[in-house]
Write an enzyme that holds these catalytic residues in place. Structure first.
Site, PDB file in Angstrom:
ATOM      1  N   ASN A  18       0.862  -1.036  -0.266  1.00  0.00           N
ATOM      2  CA  ASN A  18      -0.053  -0.014  -0.054  1.00  0.00           C
ATOM      3  C   ASN A  18       0.946   1.284   0.160  1.00  0.00           C
ATOM      4  O   ASN A  18       1.979   1.252   0.765  1.00  0.00           O
ATOM      5  CB  ASN A  18      -0.946   0.137   1.168  1.00  0.00           C
ATOM      6  CG  ASN A  18      -1.852  -1.304   1.205  1.00  0.00           C
ATOM      7  OD1 ASN A  18      -1.978  -1.965   0.097  1.00  0.00           O
ATOM      8  ND2 ASN A  18      -2.463  -1.360   2.321  1.00  0.00           N
ATOM      9  N   HIS A  73       5.767  -0.709  -2.821  1.00  0.00           N
ATOM     10  CA  HIS A  73       5.434  -0.069  -4.059  1.00  0.00           C
ATOM     11  C   HIS A  73       5.434   1.409  -3.920  1.00  0.00           C
ATOM     12  O   HIS A  73       4.736   2.093  -4.554  1.00  0.00           O
ATOM     13  CB  HIS A  73       4.064  -0.611  -4.354  1.00  0.00           C
ATOM     14  CG  HIS A  73       3.882  -2.067  -4.886  1.00  0.00           C
ATOM     15  ND1 HIS A  73       2.741  -2.631  -5.027  1.00  0.00           N
ATOM     16  CD2 HIS A  73       4.858  -2.710  -5.376  1.00  0.00           C
ATOM     17  CE1 HIS A  73       2.903  -4.010  -5.395  1.00  0.00           C
ATOM     18  NE2 HIS A  73       4.389  -4.012  -5.534  1.00  0.00           N
ATOM     19  N   CYS A  93      12.044  12.301  -8.947  1.00  0.00           N
ATOM     20  CA  CYS A  93      12.586  12.998 -10.126  1.00  0.00           C
ATOM     21  C   CYS A  93      12.503  11.892 -11.426  1.00  0.00           C
ATOM     22  O   CYS A  93      13.418  11.008 -11.171  1.00  0.00           O
ATOM     23  CB  CYS A  93      13.751  13.925 -10.163  1.00  0.00           C
ATOM     24  SG  CYS A  93      14.183  14.546 -11.728  1.00  0.00           S
ATOM     25  N   GLU A 112     -12.225 -13.206   1.283  1.00  0.00           N
ATOM     26  CA  GLU A 112     -12.421 -14.407   0.628  1.00  0.00           C
ATOM     27  C   GLU A 112     -10.930 -14.975   0.187  1.00  0.00           C
ATOM     28  O   GLU A 112     -10.130 -14.234  -0.038  1.00  0.00           O
ATOM     29  CB  GLU A 112     -13.455 -14.540  -0.504  1.00  0.00           C
ATOM     30  CG  GLU A 112     -13.074 -13.417  -1.331  1.00  0.00           C
ATOM     31  CD  GLU A 112     -14.402 -13.010  -2.132  1.00  0.00           C
ATOM     32  OE1 GLU A 112     -14.062 -12.836  -3.592  1.00  0.00           O
ATOM     33  OE2 GLU A 112     -15.394 -12.938  -1.719  1.00  0.00           O
TER      34      GLU A 112
HETATM   35  C1  BJW Z   1     -10.340  -7.488   2.306  1.00  0.00           C
HETATM   36  C2  BJW Z   1     -11.301  -6.512   2.595  1.00  0.00           C
HETATM   37  C3  BJW Z   1     -11.345  -6.515   3.864  1.00  0.00           C
HETATM   38  C4  BJW Z   1     -11.188  -6.401   0.328  1.00  0.00           C
HETATM   39  N1  BJW Z   1     -10.622  -7.296   4.842  1.00  0.00           N
HETATM   40  N2  BJW Z   1      -9.581  -8.293   2.880  1.00  0.00           N
HETATM   41  C5  BJW Z   1       3.230 -12.221 -16.350  1.00  0.00           C
HETATM   42  C6  BJW Z   1       3.457 -13.003 -15.182  1.00  0.00           C
HETATM   43  C7  BJW Z   1       3.975 -12.627 -13.981  1.00  0.00           C
HETATM   44  C8  BJW Z   1       4.527 -11.474 -13.671  1.00  0.00           C
HETATM   45  C9  BJW Z   1       4.262 -10.395 -14.818  1.00  0.00           C
HETATM   46  C10 BJW Z   1       3.625 -10.729 -16.033  1.00  0.00           C
HETATM   47  N3  BJW Z   1       3.505  -9.691 -16.698  1.00  0.00           N
HETATM   48  C11 BJW Z   1       4.009  -8.655 -15.924  1.00  0.00           C
HETATM   49  C12 BJW Z   1       4.387  -9.007 -14.729  1.00  0.00           C
HETATM   50  C13 BJW Z   1       5.151  -8.208 -13.596  1.00  0.00           C
HETATM   51  C14 BJW Z   1       4.114  -7.349 -13.037  1.00  0.00           C
HETATM   52  C15 BJW Z   1       2.889  -8.184 -12.698  1.00  0.00           C
HETATM   53  O1  BJW Z   1       2.834  -8.596 -11.498  1.00  0.00           O
HETATM   54  N4  BJW Z   1       1.810  -8.186 -13.537  1.00  0.00           N
HETATM   55  C16 BJW Z   1       0.664  -9.000 -13.096  1.00  0.00           C
HETATM   56  C17 BJW Z   1      -0.610  -8.116 -13.350  1.00  0.00           C
HETATM   57  C18 BJW Z   1       0.461 -10.198 -14.135  1.00  0.00           C
HETATM   58  N5  BJW Z   1       4.492  -6.817 -11.887  1.00  0.00           N
HETATM   59  C19 BJW Z   1       5.355  -5.737 -12.008  1.00  0.00           C
HETATM   60  O2  BJW Z   1       5.665  -5.101 -13.037  1.00  0.00           O
HETATM   61  C20 BJW Z   1       6.120  -5.375 -10.933  1.00  0.00           C
HETATM   62  N6  BJW Z   1       7.534  -4.961 -10.862  1.00  0.00           N
HETATM   63  C21 BJW Z   1       8.460  -6.327 -11.354  1.00  0.00           C
HETATM   64  O3  BJW Z   1       7.754  -7.244 -11.395  1.00  0.00           O
HETATM   65  O4  BJW Z   1       9.548  -5.964 -11.498  1.00  0.00           O
HETATM   66  C22 BJW Z   1      10.424  -6.919 -11.835  1.00  0.00           C
HETATM   67  C23 BJW Z   1      10.858  -7.958 -10.947  1.00  0.00           C
HETATM   68  C24 BJW Z   1      11.503  -9.271 -11.116  1.00  0.00           C
HETATM   69  C25 BJW Z   1      11.829 -10.015 -10.196  1.00  0.00           C
HETATM   70  C26 BJW Z   1      11.892  -9.812  -8.885  1.00  0.00           C
HETATM   71  C27 BJW Z   1      11.390  -8.471  -8.487  1.00  0.00           C
HETATM   72  C28 BJW Z   1      11.087  -7.708  -9.251  1.00  0.00           C
HETATM   73  C29 BJW Z   1       5.731  -3.901 -10.094  1.00  0.00           C
HETATM   74  C30 BJW Z   1       4.332  -3.928  -9.826  1.00  0.00           C
HETATM   75  C31 BJW Z   1       3.858  -2.687  -9.515  1.00  0.00           C
HETATM   76  C32 BJW Z   1       2.347  -2.718  -8.898  1.00  0.00           C
HETATM   77  N7  BJW Z   1       1.593  -1.453  -8.678  1.00  0.00           N
HETATM   78  C33 BJW Z   1       0.525  -1.341  -8.215  1.00  0.00           C
HETATM   79  C34 BJW Z   1      -0.077   0.540  -8.609  1.00  0.00           C
HETATM   80  C35 BJW Z   1       0.995   1.281  -7.844  1.00  0.00           C
HETATM   81  C36 BJW Z   1       0.713   1.678  -6.425  1.00  0.00           C
HETATM   82  C37 BJW Z   1      -0.750   2.354  -6.523  1.00  0.00           C
HETATM   83  O5  BJW Z   1      -0.956   3.371  -7.263  1.00  0.00           O
HETATM   84  O6  BJW Z   1      -1.283   2.178  -5.277  1.00  0.00           O
HETATM   85  O7  BJW Z   1       0.229  -1.521  -6.762  1.00  0.00           O
HETATM   86  S1  BJW Z   1      -0.999  -2.265  -9.064  1.00  0.00           S
HETATM   87  C38 BJW Z   1      -1.656  -2.329  -7.605  1.00  0.00           C
HETATM   88  O8  BJW Z   1      -1.770  -3.815  -7.578  1.00  0.00           O
HETATM   89  C39 BJW Z   1      -0.947  -1.672  -6.710  1.00  0.00           C
HETATM   90  C40 BJW Z   1      -1.146  -2.736  -5.559  1.00  0.00           C
HETATM   91  O9  BJW Z   1      -0.202  -2.610  -4.663  1.00  0.00           O
HETATM   92  C41 BJW Z   1      -0.944  -4.234  -6.137  1.00  0.00           C
HETATM   93  C42 BJW Z   1      -1.499  -5.158  -5.393  1.00  0.00           C
HETATM   94  O10 BJW Z   1      -3.004  -5.173  -5.131  1.00  0.00           O
HETATM   95  P1  BJW Z   1      -3.693  -5.664  -4.029  1.00  0.00           P
HETATM   96  O11 BJW Z   1      -3.141  -5.081  -2.696  1.00  0.00           O
HETATM   97  O12 BJW Z   1      -3.611  -6.992  -4.057  1.00  0.00           O
HETATM   98  O13 BJW Z   1      -5.272  -5.235  -4.049  1.00  0.00           O
HETATM   99  P2  BJW Z   1      -6.470  -5.854  -5.068  1.00  0.00           P
HETATM  100  O14 BJW Z   1      -7.495  -4.920  -5.226  1.00  0.00           O
HETATM  101  O15 BJW Z   1      -5.927  -6.719  -5.958  1.00  0.00           O
HETATM  102  O16 BJW Z   1      -7.059  -7.164  -3.709  1.00  0.00           O
HETATM  103  C43 BJW Z   1      -7.463  -6.411  -2.681  1.00  0.00           C
HETATM  104  C44 BJW Z   1      -7.979  -7.729  -1.670  1.00  0.00           C
HETATM  105  O17 BJW Z   1      -8.351  -7.094  -0.556  1.00  0.00           O
HETATM  106  C45 BJW Z   1      -8.792  -8.729  -2.370  1.00  0.00           C
HETATM  107  O18 BJW Z   1      -8.161 -10.379  -2.033  1.00  0.00           O
HETATM  108  C46 BJW Z   1      -9.833  -8.823  -1.577  1.00  0.00           C
HETATM  109  O19 BJW Z   1     -10.694  -9.930  -1.231  1.00  0.00           O
HETATM  110  C47 BJW Z   1      -9.465  -8.152  -0.136  1.00  0.00           C
HETATM  111  N8  BJW Z   1     -10.210  -7.519   0.738  1.00  0.00           N
HETATM  112  N9  BJW Z   1     -11.638  -5.804   1.458  1.00  0.00           N
HETATM  113  C48 BJW Z   1      -9.861  -8.269   4.084  1.00  0.00           C
HETATM  114  N10 BJW Z   1     -12.192  -5.655   4.644  1.00  0.00           N
END
Ligand code: BJW
Length: 235
Positions: free
Chosen positions: A89, A106, A114, A199
């Site tokens: 987050n 993130h 910059c 879930e």
């Molecule tokens: C509740 C609840 C309640 C609701 N109680 N629970 C193909 C295969 C594999 C990887 C890739 C691929 N193609 C590209 C990639 C890489 C890519 C990626 O993963 N893409 C996928 C979409 C496939 N990743 C990247 O590019 C990352 N970098 C990278 O991989 O670099 C290379 C590397 C290589 C090796 C090692 C290390 C690095 C960078 C990812 C950047 C993500 N950025 C974001 C946006 C920026 C931040 C922002 O603006 O806020 O980050 S995307 C967005 O998703 C945000 C979040 O941090 C991230 C994750 O989301 P999150 O937190 O899981 O939220 P939701 O909405 O998905 O889920 C919410 C959950 O809460 C749900 O499960 C609900 O059930 C639950 N919930 N209410 C409890 N009350």
């Protein structure tokens, strides 16, 4: 006792009024992530990206930590072993609840970066395409990790996953890598794994507790702290 590594996602801040990404009404149902959460999107239309993050910054500024953030801060404070807190987050609700040394893999809404020289400084409340870098006069962007960029503090995270006795993922859909791979990494290193979510995400966890984070985490932290009687320092 031992090392607990906690990974949080948008679900932990949902009950503080901050939207998740992939739930019904989530941010990615209203915005095209390739336009607002990639470096290419920023260079193509910086005004749109700044408006998106200015609105997110304003929302986050009005949000308050909830019982789940507070319970994790209590765990960090009172657990006798080590608790490493990693969050995907970009809000500051863990810090607001009293957590320290939070790994913001993130980035953070409170930071500016910059795009030209890599300098970092505190983000103003509103940023525009004209906002200059104070060091080189280059293009200011939010200090947020977008798709295709390397998340922050990965070496420290993988070190923690290697040490973990228990890995807990909270409120994350497990769709974004590398965070989605932490459960497998921790399990491979011998850790027990637990998911707390509204879930199940479908990830390979040993145990799953379902329900709203504010309730389930508070109960889970109570249970963790009572497993070591006499060691809890505050009721
Ligand atoms: C509740 C609840 C309640 C609701 N109680 N629970 C193909 C295969 C594999 C990887 C890739 C691929 N193609 C590209 C990639 C890489 C890519 C990626 O993963 N893409 C996928 C979409 C496939 N990743 C990247 O590019 C990352 N970098 C990278 O991989 O670099 C290379 C590397 C290589 C090796 C090692 C290390 C690095 C960078 C990812 C950047 C993500 N950025 C974001 C946006 C920026 C931040 C922002 O603006 O806020 O980050 S995307 C967005 O998703 C945000 C979040 O941090 C991230 C994750 O989301 P999150 O937190 O899981 O939220 P939701 O909405 O998905 O889920 C919410 C959950 O809460 C749900 O499960 C609900 O059930 C639950 N919930 N209410 C409890 N009350």
């Amino acid at each position: 006792m031992g090392t607990i590594v906690v990974l949080t996602g948008a679900g932990i801040s949902a009950e503080s009024g901050l939207g998740t990404f992939r739930d019904k009404d989530g941010l990615w149902t209203k915005y095209d992530l390739s336009e607002v959460a990639t470096p290419e999107g920023f260079f193509h239309n910086p005004g749109l990206v700044h408006r998106f993050y200015n609105a997110r910054r304003a929302n986050a500024a009005g949000a308050e930590a909830n019982a789940a953030h507070r319970a994790l801060a209590r765990l960090q404070r009172d657990y006798q072993g080590e608790v490493v807190l990693i969050t995907q987050n970009v809000d500051d609700l863990h810090e607001q609840a009293g957590s320290t040394d939070v790994i913001h893999m993130h980035g953070q809404l409170s930071g500016a970066l910059c795009a030209d020289c890599g300098a970092r400084w505190p983000a103003p409340r509103e940023m525009q395409p004209e906002t200059p870098c104070p060091t080189c006069d280059g293009r200011a962007r939010p200090d947020i990790v977008w798709f295709g960029e390397m998340p922050y503090q990965m070496e420290r995270i993988f070190d923690a996953l290697a040490q973990a006795d228990l890995f807990v993922a909270i409120g994350t859909s497990g769709t974004v890598y590398p965070a989605a791979g932490f459960v497998a990494e921790a399990a491979q290193n011998g850790a027990e794994t637990l998911e707390i979510n509204l879930e199940p995400s479908g990830g390979p966890f040993d145990r799953i507790l379902t329900g709203p984070a504010s309730k389930v985490i508070a109960d889970w932290v109570d249970a963790m702290l009572s497993e070591t009687p006499g060691r809890e320092t505050r009721a």
